[in-house]
Design an enzyme around this catalytic site. Sequence first.
Site, PDB file in Angstrom:
ATOM      1  N   HIS A 128       0.875  -1.175   0.000  1.00 28.46           N
ATOM      2  CA  HIS A 128       0.000   0.000   0.000  1.00 28.46           C
ATOM      3  C   HIS A 128       0.915   1.229   0.000  1.00 28.46           C
ATOM      4  O   HIS A 128       2.035   1.170   0.530  1.00 28.46           O
ATOM      5  CB  HIS A 128      -0.822  -0.055   1.296  1.00 28.46           C
ATOM      6  CG  HIS A 128      -1.901   0.966   1.425  1.00 28.46           C
ATOM      7  ND1 HIS A 128      -1.642   2.262   1.802  1.00 28.46           N
ATOM      8  CD2 HIS A 128      -3.243   0.873   1.272  1.00 28.46           C
ATOM      9  CE1 HIS A 128      -2.790   2.919   1.870  1.00 28.46           C
ATOM     10  NE2 HIS A 128      -3.773   2.109   1.545  1.00 28.46           N
ATOM     11  N   ASP A 205       3.198  -4.289   8.004  1.00 27.18           N
ATOM     12  CA  ASP A 205       1.976  -3.523   7.828  1.00 27.18           C
ATOM     13  C   ASP A 205       0.827  -4.501   8.093  1.00 27.18           C
ATOM     14  O   ASP A 205       0.514  -5.352   7.255  1.00 27.18           O
ATOM     15  CB  ASP A 205       1.937  -2.965   6.404  1.00 27.18           C
ATOM     16  CG  ASP A 205       0.600  -2.324   6.077  1.00 27.18           C
ATOM     17  OD1 ASP A 205      -0.348  -2.456   6.883  1.00 27.18           O
ATOM     18  OD2 ASP A 205       0.497  -1.712   5.001  1.00 27.18           O
ATOM     19  N   GLN A 208      -4.356  -5.096   7.258  1.00 27.81           N
ATOM     20  CA  GLN A 208      -5.360  -6.074   6.819  1.00 27.81           C
ATOM     21  C   GLN A 208      -5.254  -7.408   7.544  1.00 27.81           C
ATOM     22  O   GLN A 208      -6.099  -8.280   7.328  1.00 27.81           O
ATOM     23  CB  GLN A 208      -5.245  -6.303   5.301  1.00 27.81           C
ATOM     24  CG  GLN A 208      -5.482  -5.066   4.456  1.00 27.81           C
ATOM     25  CD  GLN A 208      -6.869  -4.461   4.647  1.00 27.81           C
ATOM     26  OE1 GLN A 208      -7.794  -5.096   5.142  1.00 27.81           O
ATOM     27  NE2 GLN A 208      -7.021  -3.210   4.261  1.00 27.81           N
ATOM     28  N   LYS A 231     -10.361  -0.455  10.674  1.00 23.82           N
ATOM     29  CA  LYS A 231     -10.546  -1.636   9.832  1.00 23.82           C
ATOM     30  C   LYS A 231     -10.905  -2.867  10.663  1.00 23.82           C
ATOM     31  O   LYS A 231     -11.035  -3.961  10.128  1.00 23.82           O
ATOM     32  CB  LYS A 231      -9.271  -1.898   9.031  1.00 23.82           C
ATOM     33  CG  LYS A 231      -8.952  -0.788   8.022  1.00 23.82           C
ATOM     34  CD  LYS A 231      -7.729  -1.100   7.233  1.00 23.82           C
ATOM     35  CE  LYS A 231      -7.164   0.082   6.485  1.00 23.82           C
ATOM     36  NZ  LYS A 231      -7.924   0.465   5.297  1.00 23.82           N
ATOM     37  N   CYS A 370      -4.794   2.457  -3.584  1.00 21.04           N
ATOM     38  CA  CYS A 370      -3.530   2.910  -2.965  1.00 21.04           C
ATOM     39  C   CYS A 370      -2.408   1.903  -3.174  1.00 21.04           C
ATOM     40  O   CYS A 370      -1.531   1.753  -2.307  1.00 21.04           O
ATOM     41  CB  CYS A 370      -3.692   3.209  -1.480  1.00 21.04           C
ATOM     42  SG  CYS A 370      -4.778   4.582  -1.175  1.00 21.04           S
TER      43      CYS A 370
HETATM   44  N1  PLP Z   1      -1.791  -0.813   4.557  1.00 14.31           N
HETATM   45  C1  PLP Z   1      -2.755  -1.540   4.002  1.00 14.31           C
HETATM   46  C2  PLP Z   1      -2.439  -2.932   3.535  1.00 14.31           C
HETATM   47  C3  PLP Z   1      -4.038  -1.003   3.866  1.00 14.31           C
HETATM   48  O1  PLP Z   1      -4.998  -1.731   3.301  1.00 14.31           O
HETATM   49  C4  PLP Z   1      -4.292   0.298   4.312  1.00 14.31           C
HETATM   50  C5  PLP Z   1      -5.619   0.917   4.120  1.00 14.31           C
HETATM   51  O2  PLP Z   1      -6.370   0.553   3.276  1.00 14.31           O
HETATM   52  C6  PLP Z   1      -3.252   1.010   4.908  1.00 14.31           C
HETATM   53  C7  PLP Z   1      -2.024   0.429   5.016  1.00 14.31           C
HETATM   54  C8  PLP Z   1      -3.446   2.402   5.411  1.00 14.31           C
HETATM   55  O3  PLP Z   1      -4.312   2.404   6.471  1.00 14.31           O
HETATM   56  P1  PLP Z   1      -4.759   3.809   7.105  1.00 14.31           P
HETATM   57  O4  PLP Z   1      -5.368   4.593   5.980  1.00 14.31           O
HETATM   58  O5  PLP Z   1      -5.735   3.427   8.158  1.00 14.31           O
HETATM   59  O6  PLP Z   1      -3.529   4.449   7.625  1.00 14.31           O
END
Ligand code: PLP
Length: 413
Positions: A128, A205, A208, A231, A370
């Site tokens: 992401h 990260d 998910q 999430k 993203c």
């Molecule tokens: N990493 C992953 C794999 C994501 O799916 C997301 C959000 O969709 C993020 C990071 C970023 O999360 P946040 O917008 O809550 O910081």
Amino acid sequence: MSTTISLDVERLRQDFPILAREVKPGVPLVYLDSTATSQKPRSVIRAMDDFYQRSNANIHRGIHTLAEESTAYYESAREKVAEFIHSPSARQIVFTRNTTESINLVSYAWGRKYLNPGDTVILTEMEHHSNLVPWQLLAAEKNLKLEFIPVTPDGLLDLEVYDSLLRLQPRLVAFTHMSNVLGTINPAKEIIRLAHDFGAITLIDGAQSVPHFSVNVQDIDADFLAFSAHKMCGPTGIGVLYGKRNLLEDMPPFMGGGDMIKRVHLHSFSPNELPHKFEAGTPAIAEAIGLGSAIDYLTSVGMDQIAEYEHQIIEYVLERLEEIPGVEVFGPPSKYKGGVASFTLKGVHPHDVSQILDSEGVAIRAGHHCAMPLHEKFNLPATARASFYLYNTFSEVDQLVNAIYKVKTIFRV
Ligand code: PLP
């Protein structure tokens, strides 16, 4: 249709008031966008509401009943997070705004201290943007080398290439535990073990993964883990950074201000203890309480049950989508996958798919999610993404499929 459903989903759905709404008269909501943000159970909404109605006060600084109550609730949420991910101590749980801020915290505080020109950072092609851009910024500033574990055509990380990249002696390996596009669940424990064999620090990260299956930071030996409350049935505005104690202790503060200090003089300050050193200013108190309540909720349902149910649902999703002529689903087989299905429909732009689905009440997302480099890799400007959580039903999968057939009829494809 698939068989053994281990959750009483119809009963669970009663906990989420929003799932009872209609998108327009006579068209009930089918919410298939939990990868972007999940819906919230009544207990979470109520916990935050109760806090504002009964206990609202700033934390840590007051010697009155309300301040003591709100501090106790805030710190008890931290304890719940620690227990949820099996952190050895609540001191290793830093509250941030979201996954993105947690990763930026590491890149600023740890990266700026420990990475030097010429150092290598390993990322993956399925990241992401929030686990790409912070490292790109740091690479530009410090002249770092970024290397990427490639994604295979079937949506898995190429671990043979990873093995060869490790020979570059990277300082950091930062990777997503589960792809928000392909749904791929990466073998975190193995990736971390290999990184450690080569002396690298790791950042996961977990945006998910933590919401969808049990993550044990001690078992996988994670150095840093980042995730977001919104999430995982919690509110927006609060996220978590877990870190190993020695790493967090050695990192300088990320932001300066109230609460992160022990003492301040005109020309100097001494930083507070962990985790407060990284929590400058008034934090998201009600949101932390909401996160604690979300953890209570998920725990009461059972993370293993949630993971198993989502696995059953994604198997059914893949089976149903793959039978639609013109639909191509990206990512690995269900065995390696969480509840995410990104797809294209030949001859129709994903935005049009999404728009027609919306008119049927089916909420999915269309775009690059993203993860532009991943879409570039597969030569796709965009995909349509349906994502699933504990409250989705098999019949909603059927409604998704019926709505896609409607798109086909309208576009004559
Ligand atoms: N990493 C992953 C794999 C994501 O799916 C997301 C959000 O969709 C993020 C990071 C970023 O999360 P946040 O917008 O809550 O910081």
